[in-house]
Motif scaffolding. Structure first.
Motif, PDB file in Angstrom:
ATOM      1  N   PHE A 186     -19.589   4.557   6.070  1.00  0.00           N
ATOM      2  CA  PHE A 186     -20.620   3.825   4.934  1.00  0.00           C
ATOM      3  C   PHE A 186     -19.901   3.575   3.815  1.00  0.00           C
ATOM      4  N   MET A 187     -19.688   2.382   3.287  1.00  0.00           N
ATOM      5  CA  MET A 187     -18.686   1.973   2.042  1.00  0.00           C
ATOM      6  C   MET A 187     -19.422   1.268   0.977  1.00  0.00           C
ATOM      7  N   CYS A 188     -19.251   1.770  -0.229  1.00  0.00           N
ATOM      8  CA  CYS A 188     -19.988   0.905  -1.372  1.00  0.00           C
ATOM      9  C   CYS A 188     -18.549   0.477  -1.954  1.00  0.00           C
ATOM     10  N   SER A 189     -18.704  -0.864  -2.112  1.00  0.00           N
ATOM     11  CA  SER A 189     -17.494  -1.558  -2.919  1.00  0.00           C
ATOM     12  C   SER A 189     -17.918  -2.666  -3.511  1.00  0.00           C
ATOM     13  N   HIS A 190     -16.831  -3.219  -4.397  1.00  0.00           N
ATOM     14  CA  HIS A 190     -16.958  -4.574  -5.191  1.00  0.00           C
ATOM     15  C   HIS A 190     -16.024  -5.452  -4.580  1.00  0.00           C
ATOM     16  N   LEU A 191     -15.193  -4.783  -3.491  1.00  0.00           N
ATOM     17  CA  LEU A 191     -14.347  -5.925  -3.118  1.00  0.00           C
ATOM     18  C   LEU A 191     -14.721  -6.494  -1.948  1.00  0.00           C
ATOM     19  N   LEU A 192     -15.188  -7.673  -2.114  1.00  0.00           N
ATOM     20  CA  LEU A 192     -15.759  -8.277  -0.926  1.00  0.00           C
ATOM     21  C   LEU A 192     -14.608  -8.963   0.178  1.00  0.00           C
ATOM     22  N   GLU A 193     -13.649  -9.302  -0.145  1.00  0.00           N
ATOM     23  CA  GLU A 193     -12.525  -9.809   0.457  1.00  0.00           C
ATOM     24  C   GLU A 193     -12.221  -8.751   1.487  1.00  0.00           C
ATOM     25  N   ILE A 194     -11.972  -7.538   1.076  1.00  0.00           N
ATOM     26  CA  ILE A 194     -11.777  -6.506   2.026  1.00  0.00           C
ATOM     27  C   ILE A 194     -12.630  -6.027   2.976  1.00  0.00           C
ATOM     28  N   ALA A 195     -14.085  -6.421   2.444  1.00  0.00           N
ATOM     29  CA  ALA A 195     -15.263  -5.927   3.399  1.00  0.00           C
ATOM     30  C   ALA A 195     -15.242  -7.089   4.441  1.00  0.00           C
ATOM     31  N   GLU A 196     -14.942  -8.406   4.354  1.00  0.00           N
ATOM     32  CA  GLU A 196     -14.982  -9.272   5.276  1.00  0.00           C
ATOM     33  C   GLU A 196     -14.153  -8.914   6.371  1.00  0.00           C
ATOM     34  N   LYS A 197     -13.038  -8.233   6.363  1.00  0.00           N
ATOM     35  CA  LYS A 197     -12.379  -7.795   7.181  1.00  0.00           C
ATOM     36  C   LYS A 197     -12.305  -6.522   7.969  1.00  0.00           C
ATOM     37  N   LEU A 198     -13.319  -5.928   7.542  1.00  0.00           N
ATOM     38  CA  LEU A 198     -13.281  -4.460   7.935  1.00  0.00           C
ATOM     39  C   LEU A 198     -15.000  -4.533   8.424  1.00  0.00           C
ATOM     40  N   ARG A 224     -19.768 -20.404   2.555  1.00  0.00           N
ATOM     41  CA  ARG A 224     -18.268 -20.299   2.899  1.00  0.00           C
ATOM     42  C   ARG A 224     -17.706 -18.866   3.153  1.00  0.00           C
ATOM     43  N   ASP A 225     -18.051 -18.086   2.438  1.00  0.00           N
ATOM     44  CA  ASP A 225     -17.772 -16.677   2.430  1.00  0.00           C
ATOM     45  C   ASP A 225     -18.464 -15.598   1.765  1.00  0.00           C
ATOM     46  N   LEU A 226     -18.430 -14.356   1.925  1.00  0.00           N
ATOM     47  CA  LEU A 226     -19.268 -13.327   1.456  1.00  0.00           C
ATOM     48  C   LEU A 226     -19.402 -13.374   0.128  1.00  0.00           C
ATOM     49  N   GLU A 227     -18.381 -13.959  -0.676  1.00  0.00           N
ATOM     50  CA  GLU A 227     -18.431 -13.729  -2.062  1.00  0.00           C
ATOM     51  C   GLU A 227     -19.648 -14.908  -2.569  1.00  0.00           C
ATOM     52  N   ALA A 228     -19.474 -16.073  -2.008  1.00  0.00           N
ATOM     53  CA  ALA A 228     -20.533 -17.186  -2.283  1.00  0.00           C
ATOM     54  C   ALA A 228     -21.883 -16.709  -1.946  1.00  0.00           C
ATOM     55  N   ALA A 229     -22.066 -16.083  -0.578  1.00  0.00           N
ATOM     56  CA  ALA A 229     -23.595 -15.730  -0.366  1.00  0.00           C
ATOM     57  C   ALA A 229     -23.814 -14.549  -1.494  1.00  0.00           C
ATOM     58  N   PHE A 230     -22.996 -13.457  -1.869  1.00  0.00           N
ATOM     59  CA  PHE A 230     -23.393 -12.570  -2.676  1.00  0.00           C
ATOM     60  C   PHE A 230     -23.920 -13.001  -3.958  1.00  0.00           C
ATOM     61  N   LEU A 231     -22.929 -14.003  -4.526  1.00  0.00           N
ATOM     62  CA  LEU A 231     -23.211 -14.809  -5.893  1.00  0.00           C
ATOM     63  C   LEU A 231     -24.867 -15.269  -5.789  1.00  0.00           C
ATOM     64  N   LYS A 232     -25.046 -16.079  -4.572  1.00  0.00           N
ATOM     65  CA  LYS A 232     -26.268 -16.779  -4.603  1.00  0.00           C
ATOM     66  C   LYS A 232     -27.286 -15.835  -4.482  1.00  0.00           C
ATOM     67  N   LEU A 233     -27.232 -14.890  -3.623  1.00  0.00           N
ATOM     68  CA  LEU A 233     -28.373 -13.629  -3.842  1.00  0.00           C
ATOM     69  C   LEU A 233     -28.832 -13.039  -4.927  1.00  0.00           C
ATOM     70  N   VAL A 234     -27.700 -12.737  -5.650  1.00  0.00           N
ATOM     71  CA  VAL A 234     -27.746 -11.829  -6.967  1.00  0.00           C
ATOM     72  C   VAL A 234     -28.203 -12.772  -8.173  1.00  0.00           C
TER      73      VAL A 234
END
Length: 238
Positions: A186-198, A224-234
Motif C-alpha cells: 500500500f503506497m502513497c506517492s506523488h510519483l505517478l511515473e513510478i506508479a505506472e510501472k509498479l 494518455r497516461d496516469l498523470e493526465a488522468a490524475f490532473l483531469k480528476l483533481v
C-alpha cells in the motif's frame, strides 16, 4: 482474500475533514498506489491503517486484524516507511537495525541486517550515528528497517523520496519481486511515473474523498497516461 479492508472511514481534525466515507480493499499479492494533491488525506489513511491514528468513524482491518481495536498487533505485523525519514538520532545505522530486529523479535537478525546493509550500500556508515547521515541515507535506512522482518504487508509513504535513480531502481525491482512472491504493498506517492510501472491498482483521493479507484486502465479512462488522468480528476492544469 483481502489483506487490507476499509469501510466508511472518516476522520476529522477538530472540525476539519481529512477523510470522508472512504471504502476500499487490497487483495493479498496486490500493489495499490494511492495518489492525491497535498492535504488530500493519503497520510491520514495510512496512519489509521497502521494503528497510529484513530478514525472518527468507520472500520479498518489489516491481515484480519482490527486496526482500530488492536493497533499494536497491526504495527507488529506490517512494515512501515513514514513520509519523513526519522531513525533515532543517536543510534548508529547498525544499532537502529539491531533495535528494530529486537522489537520485531527477528530470530536470525544478524544475516538479515547484513543483507540490507549490503543491499543499500550502508556498510560504510554502519557505525555512523543517524543524525549525521544524509537524507537519502536515512531514507535507505528506513526502508531497510521496514523490509528487515519480511512482513506480509508494506505501507510506504513516499518511499522513493530522497533516493537517487540507482536506488529508486533497486527498490522498484525489490518491490516487484516482493509482490510476485505474494507480498502486499500500500503506497502513497506523488510519483505517478513510478506508479505506472509498479501498481496493479490505483486510488485517487481529493479533499478526503476517494474519487477514483481501479486498474491503471480503468483510472486512465482513455487518457494518455496516469498523470493526465490524475490532473483531469483533481482539476489540475491540462
Amino acid at each position: 482474500m483481502a489483506a487490507i479492508e476499509v469501510h466508511d472511514l472518516t476522520k476529522f481534525y477538530g472540525t476539519t475533514p481529512a477523510l470522508r466515507n472512504v471504502s476500499l480493499a487490497v487483495e493479498e499479492g496486490e500493489f495499490l498506489g494511492l495518489f492525491g494533491p497535498n492535504g488530500a488525506g493519503k497520510t491520514t489513511l495510512l496512519k489509521i491503517l497502521t494503528g497510529q491514528l484513530a478514525p472518527t468513524k468507520g472500520r479498518a482491518r489489516v491481515l484480519g486484524i482490527d486496526a482500530i481495536a488492536q493497533p499494536m498487533a497491526v504495527k507488529a505485523a506490517v512494515g512501515i516507511v513514514p513520509e519523513v525519514e526519522s531513525p533515532p538520532s543517536y543510534l548508529t545505522s547498525y544499532e537502529y537495525l539491531y533495535f528494530v530486529s529486537r522489537v520485531r523479535k527477528v530470530a536470525d537478525a544478524e544475516p538479515r541486517i547484513a543483507r540490507w546493509l549490503d543491499f543499500f550500500d550502508l556498510e560504510t556508515v554502519r557505525r555512523t550515528i543517524c543524525k549525521d547521515l544524509s537524507k537519502g541515507t536515512r531514507q535507505k535506512l528506513m526502508l531497510a528497517a521496514a523490509f528487515l522482518h519480511e512482513p506480509k504487508v508494506l505501507f510506504l509513504d513516499e518511499p522513493f523520496i530522497n533516493l537517487d535513480p540507482i536506488y529508486q531502481r533497486k527498490v522498484k525491482d525489490y518491490l516487484a519481486e516482493y509482490v510476485a512472491d505474494g507480498g502486499t504493498v500500500f503506497m502513497c506517492s506523488h510519483l505517478l511515473e513510478i506508479a505506472e510501472k509498479l501498481c496493479d491498482r490505483v486510488g485517487i483521493l481529493n479533499g478526503g474523498h476517494l474519487i477514483a479507484r481501479g486498474s491503471l486502465a480503468e483510472v486512465r479512462d482513455g487518457e494518455r497516461d496516469l498523470e493526465a488522468a490524475f490532473l483531469k480528476l483533481v482539476g489540475g492544469p491540462a
